[in-house]
Design an enzyme around this catalytic site. Structure first.
Site, PDB file in Angstrom:
ATOM      1  N   SER A  62       4.900  -9.788   1.686  1.00  0.00           N
ATOM      2  CA  SER A  62       3.903  -9.384   0.694  1.00  0.00           C
ATOM      3  C   SER A  62       2.622  -9.121   1.484  1.00  0.00           C
ATOM      4  CB  SER A  62       3.695 -10.510  -0.328  1.00  0.00           C
ATOM      5  OG  SER A  62       2.777 -10.120  -1.317  1.00  0.00           O
ATOM      6  N   ARG A  77      -6.559  -5.016  -2.848  1.00  0.00           N
ATOM      7  CA  ARG A  77      -7.200  -3.724  -2.571  1.00  0.00           C
ATOM      8  C   ARG A  77      -8.364  -3.453  -3.513  1.00  0.00           C
ATOM      9  NH1 ARG A  77      -4.134   1.441  -2.326  1.00  0.00           N
ATOM     10  NH2 ARG A  77      -2.330   0.524  -3.330  1.00  0.00           N
ATOM     11  N   ASP A 125      10.790  -7.402   7.376  1.00  0.00           N
ATOM     12  CA  ASP A 125       9.387  -7.009   7.214  1.00  0.00           C
ATOM     13  C   ASP A 125       8.795  -6.829   8.611  1.00  0.00           C
ATOM     14  OD1 ASP A 125       7.529  -7.338   4.421  1.00  0.00           O
ATOM     15  OD2 ASP A 125       6.412  -7.113   6.308  1.00  0.00           O
ATOM     16  N   TYR A 142       0.965  10.167  -1.886  1.00  0.00           N
ATOM     17  CA  TYR A 142       1.827   9.125  -2.481  1.00  0.00           C
ATOM     18  C   TYR A 142       2.709   9.731  -3.567  1.00  0.00           C
ATOM     19  CZ  TYR A 142       2.931   4.642  -4.842  1.00  0.00           C
ATOM     20  OH  TYR A 142       3.560   3.561  -5.425  1.00  0.00           O
TER      21      TYR A 142
HETATM   22  N1  LIG Z   1       1.985  -2.557  -7.450  1.00  0.00           N
HETATM   23  C1  LIG Z   1       2.211  -1.514  -8.217  1.00  0.00           C
HETATM   24  O1  LIG Z   1       1.540  -1.319  -9.250  1.00  0.00           O
HETATM   25  C2  LIG Z   1       3.324  -0.555  -7.864  1.00  0.00           C
HETATM   26  C3  LIG Z   1       3.632   0.449  -8.797  1.00  0.00           C
HETATM   27  C4  LIG Z   1       4.644   1.348  -8.504  1.00  0.00           C
HETATM   28  C5  LIG Z   1       5.323   1.239  -7.313  1.00  0.00           C
HETATM   29  N2  LIG Z   1       4.998   0.275  -6.399  1.00  0.00           N
HETATM   30  C6  LIG Z   1       5.752   0.231  -5.147  1.00  0.00           C
HETATM   31  O2  LIG Z   1       6.304  -1.047  -4.954  1.00  0.00           O
HETATM   32  C7  LIG Z   1       6.528  -1.250  -3.565  1.00  0.00           C
HETATM   33  C8  LIG Z   1       6.066  -2.641  -3.142  1.00  0.00           C
HETATM   34  O3  LIG Z   1       4.766  -2.863  -3.589  1.00  0.00           O
HETATM   35  P1  LIG Z   1       4.005  -4.242  -3.322  1.00  0.00           P
HETATM   36  O4  LIG Z   1       2.769  -4.190  -4.145  1.00  0.00           O
HETATM   37  O5  LIG Z   1       4.895  -5.387  -3.454  1.00  0.00           O
HETATM   38  O6  LIG Z   1       3.591  -4.010  -1.790  1.00  0.00           O
HETATM   39  P2  LIG Z   1       3.325  -5.016  -0.559  1.00  0.00           P
HETATM   40  O7  LIG Z   1       2.476  -4.219   0.379  1.00  0.00           O
HETATM   41  O8  LIG Z   1       2.823  -6.351  -0.995  1.00  0.00           O
HETATM   42  O9  LIG Z   1       4.783  -5.215   0.068  1.00  0.00           O
HETATM   43  C9  LIG Z   1       5.348  -4.302   0.945  1.00  0.00           C
HETATM   44  C10 LIG Z   1       5.895  -5.053   2.134  1.00  0.00           C
HETATM   45  O10 LIG Z   1       6.437  -4.055   3.026  1.00  0.00           O
HETATM   46  C11 LIG Z   1       6.042  -4.386   4.341  1.00  0.00           C
HETATM   47  N3  LIG Z   1       6.021  -3.152   5.141  1.00  0.00           N
HETATM   48  C12 LIG Z   1       5.173  -2.120   4.994  1.00  0.00           C
HETATM   49  N4  LIG Z   1       5.450  -1.189   5.924  1.00  0.00           N
HETATM   50  C13 LIG Z   1       6.488  -1.646   6.657  1.00  0.00           C
HETATM   51  C14 LIG Z   1       7.221  -1.130   7.763  1.00  0.00           C
HETATM   52  N5  LIG Z   1       6.939   0.049   8.314  1.00  0.00           N
HETATM   53  N6  LIG Z   1       8.242  -1.862   8.259  1.00  0.00           N
HETATM   54  C15 LIG Z   1       8.549  -3.076   7.724  1.00  0.00           C
HETATM   55  N7  LIG Z   1       7.877  -3.613   6.688  1.00  0.00           N
HETATM   56  C16 LIG Z   1       6.859  -2.905   6.156  1.00  0.00           C
HETATM   57  C17 LIG Z   1       4.676  -5.021   4.208  1.00  0.00           C
HETATM   58  O11 LIG Z   1       4.370  -5.858   5.332  1.00  0.00           O
HETATM   59  C18 LIG Z   1       4.824  -5.827   2.911  1.00  0.00           C
HETATM   60  O12 LIG Z   1       5.246  -7.144   3.151  1.00  0.00           O
HETATM   61  C19 LIG Z   1       5.868  -0.086  -2.855  1.00  0.00           C
HETATM   62  O13 LIG Z   1       6.854   0.866  -2.525  1.00  0.00           O
HETATM   63  C20 LIG Z   1       4.938   0.477  -3.904  1.00  0.00           C
HETATM   64  O14 LIG Z   1       4.680   1.850  -3.703  1.00  0.00           O
HETATM   65  C21 LIG Z   1       4.005  -0.626  -6.670  1.00  0.00           C
END
Ligand SMILES: NC(=O)c1ccc[n+]([C@@H]2O[C@H](COP(=O)([O-])OP(=O)(O)OC[C@H]3O[C@@H](n4cnc5c(N)ncnc54)[C@H](O)[C@@H]3O)[C@@H](O)[C@H]2O)c1
Length: 273
Positions: A17, A203, A43, A162
């Site tokens: 996360s 953010r 991760d 995006y």
């Molecule tokens: N939060 C929202 O409202 C929302 C809405 C629609 C879609 N999403 C999608 O949900 C997904 C997850 O969102 P979240 O809020 O849990 O995000 P987050 O950033 O908390 O979790 C993503 C995880 O991926 C890891 N990561 C990123 N790039 C990486 C890489 N190159 N290699 C390995 N690990 C990597 C990060 O370290 C992190 O732990 C994303 O694809 C986001 O676009 C989120």
């Protein structure tokens, strides 16, 4: 009900996360563990990954971890090799890699465009390319990607790269689904609207100040006709359905999880004529 993923070998990409708390990938990992999956958590952030592993300990689910970069094909080859070495097969690839934001056409530089496409779309392409050979050999396999309604609609915030990447993710998922359906592979996306995640509150706090976070999160909630945003558990339950055998005839499609936001034209309610 438990055991819905009993003994399935599942790779969870982005299982950490970005900010303290329950991100989408972390919650998916926990939900999969509760349903009996054997997990490879991946991760690039070692600390966040370890926090997820510790959280899962009490579930008793077999759980391996790998710090790897999901934005390269080499990274995914390493990930698949680790899953095969731990469990001898790859039943599920559950992909959470992605990040929103970025602004509109005039806001983003070519580098930001490239980085956003790389993270939200190329990572998924590499994940499929690396895992498919093992899945085809088994004669079965499931991909579940986290997309976004931003891939099908303008969702209220300018985020052109995006939106484009998430639209591409849908096309990628559908393409894989159709091409390999007859060989036992399924591929689907969950498309959330707004989800309450630590990454979003972090953010918003950075950009607008911590004192405005509650107000802005409430604004996100009101954007859904239901009046609330999804929890990460809402997302995990949708992902679980698509990952397991209950959805065995669901292929090449998207499960929208936005409380009706994308079904609504945006016009304020008006008196009926
Ligand atoms: N939060 C929202 O409202 C929302 C809405 C629609 C879609 N999403 C999608 O949900 C997904 C997850 O969102 P979240 O809020 O849990 O995000 P987050 O950033 O908390 O979790 C993503 C995880 O991926 C890891 N990561 C990123 N790039 C990486 C890489 N190159 N290699 C390995 N690990 C990597 C990060 O370290 C992190 O732990 C994303 O694809 C986001 O676009 C989120």
């Amino acid at each position: 009900m438990s055991g819905r993923l009993q003994d399935k070998a599942a790779i969870i990409l982005g299982a950490g996360s970005s900010a303290p708390g329950m991100g989408i990938g972390r919650t998916n990992a926990l939900r999969f563990a509760q349903e009996g999956a054997r997990l490879l958590l991946v991760d690039r952030d070692a600390k966040a990954l370890e926090e997820t592993r510790v959280l899962l300990q009490s579930s008793g689910a077999p759980c391996a971890t790998l710090v790897a970069d999901a934005s390269t094909l080499a990274g995914h080859e390493q990930i698949v090799a680790a899953c095969l070495s731990a469990y001898g097969r790859v039943d599920i690839v559950q992909n959470n890699i992605g990040r929103g934001g970025g602004g509109g056409l005039l806001d983003i530089s070519p580098e930001q465009w490239h980085d956003t496409i790389s993270l939200n779309l190329n990572a998924a392409f590499f994940a499929c390319k690396a895992a498919l050979p093992a899945m085809l050999e088994q004669g079965s396999g499931v991909f579940v990607h986290i997309g976004s309604i931003a891939g099908i609609r303008f969702s209220g915030t300018a985020a052109l790269a995006y939106q484009t990447a998430k639209a591409g993710l849908i096309a990628l998922s559908r393409g894989v689904a159709v091409e390999f359906a007859a060989r036992g592979i399924r591929s689907n996306c969950v498309l959330p609207g707004h989800v309450d995640t630590p990454e979003i509150t972090h953010r918003l706090a950075q950009r607008y100040g911590a004192d405005r976070v509650d107000e802005l999160m409430a604004l996100r909630s009101r954007a859904s006709p239901q009046g609330f945003s999804a929890s990460t558990l809402d997302v995990a339950n949708a992902v679980l359905f698509l990952a397991g055998d209950e959805s065995r005839h669901v292929n090449g499609t998207e499960l929208i999880l936005d409380g009706g936001k994308s079904a609504f034209c945006g016009q304020p309610y008006m008196p009926a004529p």
